[in-house]
Design a protein around this motif. Structure first.
Motif, PDB file in Angstrom:
ATOM      1  N   ALA A 170      -9.638  -1.333  -3.482  1.00 14.80           N
ATOM      2  CA  ALA A 170     -10.021  -2.601  -2.869  1.00 14.80           C
ATOM      3  C   ALA A 170      -8.891  -3.606  -2.984  1.00 14.80           C
ATOM      4  N   VAL A 171      -8.767  -4.433  -1.944  1.00 15.38           N
ATOM      5  CA  VAL A 171      -7.713  -5.438  -1.886  1.00 15.38           C
ATOM      6  C   VAL A 171      -8.348  -6.809  -1.740  1.00 15.38           C
ATOM      7  N   ALA A 172      -7.863  -7.784  -2.511  1.00 14.50           N
ATOM      8  CA  ALA A 172      -8.364  -9.155  -2.424  1.00 14.50           C
ATOM      9  C   ALA A 172      -7.963  -9.772  -1.095  1.00 14.50           C
ATOM     10  N   ALA A 173      -8.638 -10.861  -0.708  1.00 13.49           N
ATOM     11  CA  ALA A 173      -8.297 -11.566   0.519  1.00 13.49           C
ATOM     12  C   ALA A 173      -6.816 -11.911   0.514  1.00 13.49           C
ATOM     13  N   ASP A 174      -6.149 -11.641   1.625  1.00  8.10           N
ATOM     14  CA  ASP A 174      -4.692 -11.657   1.691  1.00  8.10           C
ATOM     15  C   ASP A 174      -4.265 -12.454   2.914  1.00  8.10           C
ATOM     16  N   SER A 175      -3.628 -13.601   2.700  1.00  6.65           N
ATOM     17  CA  SER A 175      -3.246 -14.457   3.820  1.00  6.65           C
ATOM     18  C   SER A 175      -1.743 -14.437   4.085  1.00  6.65           C
ATOM     19  N   ALA A 176      -1.042 -13.499   3.454  1.00  4.21           N
ATOM     20  CA  ALA A 176       0.407 -13.421   3.620  1.00  4.21           C
ATOM     21  C   ALA A 176       0.766 -12.845   4.988  1.00  4.21           C
ATOM     22  N   SER A 177       2.048 -12.858   5.293  1.00  4.80           N
ATOM     23  CA  SER A 177       2.524 -12.170   6.486  1.00  4.80           C
ATOM     24  C   SER A 177       2.470 -10.668   6.225  1.00  4.80           C
ATOM     25  N   ALA A 178       2.593  -9.888   7.283  1.00  3.99           N
ATOM     26  CA  ALA A 178       2.513  -8.441   7.119  1.00  3.99           C
ATOM     27  C   ALA A 178       3.565  -7.921   6.139  1.00  3.99           C
ATOM     28  N   ALA A 179       4.759  -8.533   6.175  1.00  2.00           N
ATOM     29  CA  ALA A 179       5.829  -8.061   5.296  1.00  2.00           C
ATOM     30  C   ALA A 179       5.459  -8.169   3.820  1.00  2.00           C
ATOM     31  N   ASP A 180       4.663  -9.174   3.482  1.00  2.00           N
ATOM     32  CA  ASP A 180       4.281  -9.408   2.083  1.00  2.00           C
ATOM     33  C   ASP A 180       2.829  -9.058   1.795  1.00  2.00           C
ATOM     34  N   SER A 181       2.127  -8.510   2.767  1.00  2.39           N
ATOM     35  CA  SER A 181       0.686  -8.301   2.647  1.00  2.39           C
ATOM     36  C   SER A 181       0.357  -7.023   1.871  1.00  2.39           C
ATOM     37  N   VAL A 182      -0.438  -7.170   0.816  1.00  6.86           N
ATOM     38  CA  VAL A 182      -0.901  -5.999   0.065  1.00  6.86           C
ATOM     39  C   VAL A 182      -1.795  -5.141   0.956  1.00  6.86           C
ATOM     40  N   ALA A 183      -2.648  -5.797   1.765  1.00  2.00           N
ATOM     41  CA  ALA A 183      -3.545  -5.061   2.650  1.00  2.00           C
ATOM     42  C   ALA A 183      -2.761  -4.216   3.656  1.00  2.00           C
ATOM     43  N   TYR A 184      -1.735  -4.817   4.252  1.00  2.34           N
ATOM     44  CA  TYR A 184      -0.926  -4.090   5.230  1.00  2.34           C
ATOM     45  C   TYR A 184      -0.260  -2.876   4.593  1.00  2.34           C
ATOM     46  N   HIS A 185       0.379  -3.069   3.448  1.00  2.00           N
ATOM     47  CA  HIS A 185       1.112  -1.979   2.815  1.00  2.00           C
ATOM     48  C   HIS A 185       0.171  -0.901   2.274  1.00  2.00           C
ATOM     49  N   THR A 186      -1.003  -1.318   1.811  1.00  2.00           N
ATOM     50  CA  THR A 186      -1.967  -0.331   1.336  1.00  2.00           C
ATOM     51  C   THR A 186      -2.495   0.514   2.492  1.00  2.00           C
ATOM     52  N   ALA A 187      -2.825  -0.138   3.616  1.00  2.00           N
ATOM     53  CA  ALA A 187      -3.285   0.605   4.792  1.00  2.00           C
ATOM     54  C   ALA A 187      -2.194   1.539   5.305  1.00  2.00           C
ATOM     55  N   SER A 188      -0.950   1.048   5.341  1.00  2.00           N
ATOM     56  CA  SER A 188       0.171   1.884   5.803  1.00  2.00           C
ATOM     57  C   SER A 188       0.337   3.111   4.915  1.00  2.00           C
ATOM     58  N   ALA A 189       0.240   2.890   3.596  1.00  2.00           N
ATOM     59  CA  ALA A 189       0.386   4.008   2.661  1.00  2.00           C
ATOM     60  C   ALA A 189      -0.742   5.018   2.832  1.00  2.00           C
ATOM     61  N   GLY A 190      -1.966   4.519   3.080  1.00  2.00           N
ATOM     62  CA  GLY A 190      -3.089   5.429   3.292  1.00  2.00           C
ATOM     63  C   GLY A 190      -2.910   6.289   4.526  1.00  2.00           C
ATOM     64  N   LEU A 191      -2.464   5.673   5.621  1.00  2.00           N
ATOM     65  CA  LEU A 191      -2.236   6.434   6.846  1.00  2.00           C
ATOM     66  C   LEU A 191      -1.092   7.425   6.662  1.00  2.00           C
ATOM     67  N   ALA A 192      -0.067   7.031   5.904  1.00  3.03           N
ATOM     68  CA  ALA A 192       1.050   7.940   5.637  1.00  3.03           C
ATOM     69  C   ALA A 192       0.598   9.132   4.806  1.00  3.03           C
ATOM     70  N   ALA A 193      -0.277   8.896   3.828  1.00  3.85           N
ATOM     71  CA  ALA A 193      -0.781   9.985   2.990  1.00  3.85           C
ATOM     72  C   ALA A 193      -1.522  11.026   3.826  1.00  3.85           C
ATOM     73  N   CYS A 194      -2.206  10.570   4.859  1.00  8.69           N
ATOM     74  CA  CYS A 194      -2.960  11.500   5.710  1.00  8.69           C
ATOM     75  C   CYS A 194      -2.041  12.447   6.475  1.00  8.69           C
ATOM     76  N   ARG A 195      -0.819  12.010   6.742  1.00  4.23           N
ATOM     77  CA  ARG A 195       0.088  12.843   7.533  1.00  4.23           C
ATOM     78  C   ARG A 195       0.565  14.066   6.766  1.00  4.23           C
ATOM     79  N   THR A 196       0.434  14.041   5.449  1.00  3.32           N
ATOM     80  CA  THR A 196       0.918  15.173   4.647  1.00  3.32           C
ATOM     81  C   THR A 196      -0.208  15.968   3.995  1.00  3.32           C
ATOM     82  N   GLU A 197      -1.461  15.628   4.300  1.00  4.33           N
ATOM     83  CA  GLU A 197      -2.600  16.327   3.717  1.00  4.33           C
ATOM     84  C   GLU A 197      -3.009  17.491   4.626  1.00  4.33           C
TER      85      GLU A 197
END
Length: 332
Positions: A170-197
């Motif tokens: 879970a990620v707390a409410a995040d108002s940063a830009s995408a470059a600094d966003s925990v939500a963005y980077h977490t979602a990106s990492a999740g989608l990347a993990a799927c590519r190798t499963e």
């Protein structure tokens, strides 16, 4: 007395209304228990239990620790019987359940997955169906902190219906830009993990986001390397046409399903639906609004006009709407 395992069943009763319950308890390794609770009359609220502890003869477990509206069970084992207190939100009632044979096998396996590009301790849970298929469509779920417990129930539902699920932290409410966003980077990492499963059909991977992080998190779905093919937006606040623009762009690229409970008090539901619905036009996108449903898309228990207690249940139509839409996006 041997460790507590088996298939238990029986009713819970409140104000004269019975609800059938089944509980499957397994020993996965010596001394390590795993359990699932089911409500055969209410499809969609089965869940893997949390905070499970058994110290002979006392059993304790919860549905969503620390979350309002959760289920808690405290029981004492008496031979082949469990006797105790069942609590669902503010409802509390006594029960007796009987053991009837061995526990049913959980239809999926669960393992921890490290998220690429994030801190070494950034882990997600991967749920993989156990049947004859070799690869499955997948859903990456990014919950917010308010509904992290409900996200585990969503993951269980999808895994039981043939989807691999990657449940992100879970990620707390995040108002940063995408470059600094925990939500963005977490979602990106999740989608990347799927590519190798190896168990995932990488042509049918989607992203499910809950709450205010959606605008930033879904930017990850638009990256070419993500190979994201659909998105689900649950309880996403949208207060203006400007705030709807990221989702309009998203819907131009892939199908999007918006989900709202009309009784969700964590956002202005009517306003959000008014702005999101016209933004999600085309490509099989849709917005579903469920009357009387709360933020977890559940209709809370109530006493009807005839004086009969009605147990909590998923919003009518929600489970079938969701599964039908997801299957439409993942047809091979």
């Amino acid at each position: 007395m041997p460790v507590l395992t088996g298939h238990f069943e029986g009713p819970v009763t409140y104000q004269g209304t019975d609800l059938r319950v089944t509980l499957d308890v397994r020993e996965t390794t010596p001394g390590q228990l795993q359990a699932d609770m089911h409500f055969p009359e209410i499809p969609g609220i089965s869940f893997p239990v949390a905070n499970l502890s058994y110290r002979e003869p006392q059993l304790h477990f919860e549905q969503q620790p620390g979350q309002p509206g959760s289920i808690t069970v405290n029981a004492v084992r008496e031979g082949d019987f469990l006797r105790g207190i069942f609590t669902w939100d503010t409802i509390q009632t006594q029960f007796v359940w009987v053991r009837r044979g061995q526990a049913a096998t959980r239809p999926y396996r669960e393992q921890s997955v490290r998220l690429p590009g994030l801190a070494a301790n950034s882990m997600a849970s991967l749920l993989i169906p156990q049947d004859t298929a070799q690869r499955y469509p997948a859903v990456v779920i990014l919950p917010d902190q308010i509904t992290a417990g409900a996200a585990a129930t969503r993951a269980d539902l999808l895994a039981r219906h043939g989807f691999v699920v990657l449940l992100l932290p879970a990620v707390a409410a995040d108002s940063a830009s995408a470059a600094d966003s925990v939500a963005y980077h977490t979602a990106s990492a999740g989608l990347a993990a799927c590519r190798t499963e190896s168990s995932i059909d990488t042509a049918h991977v989607g992203l499910w986001v809950r709450g205010a992080n959606a605008a930033l998190a879904t930017q990850a779905a638009l990256q070419a390397q993500s190979k994201c093919r659909f998105a689900v937006l649950e309880g996403v606040p949208v207060a203006s046409r400007t705030q709807a623009q990221p989702f309009q762009l998203l819907a131009r690229q892939l199908p999007v399903l918006g989900l709202y409970g009309a009784a969700d008090t964590t956002l202005n539901v009517r306003e959000s639906v008014r702005y999101l619905r016209p933004a999600l036009k085309g490509r099989a996108s849709a917005v579903r609004l469920y009357p009387n449903a709360n933020r977890n898309l559940t209709v809370v228990g109530y006493t009807n006009a005839q004086g009969q207690w009605q147990w909590p249940q998923p919003a009518p139509g929600y489970v079938s709407d969701l599964l039908t839409w997801l299957r439409q996006q993942t047809v091979r």
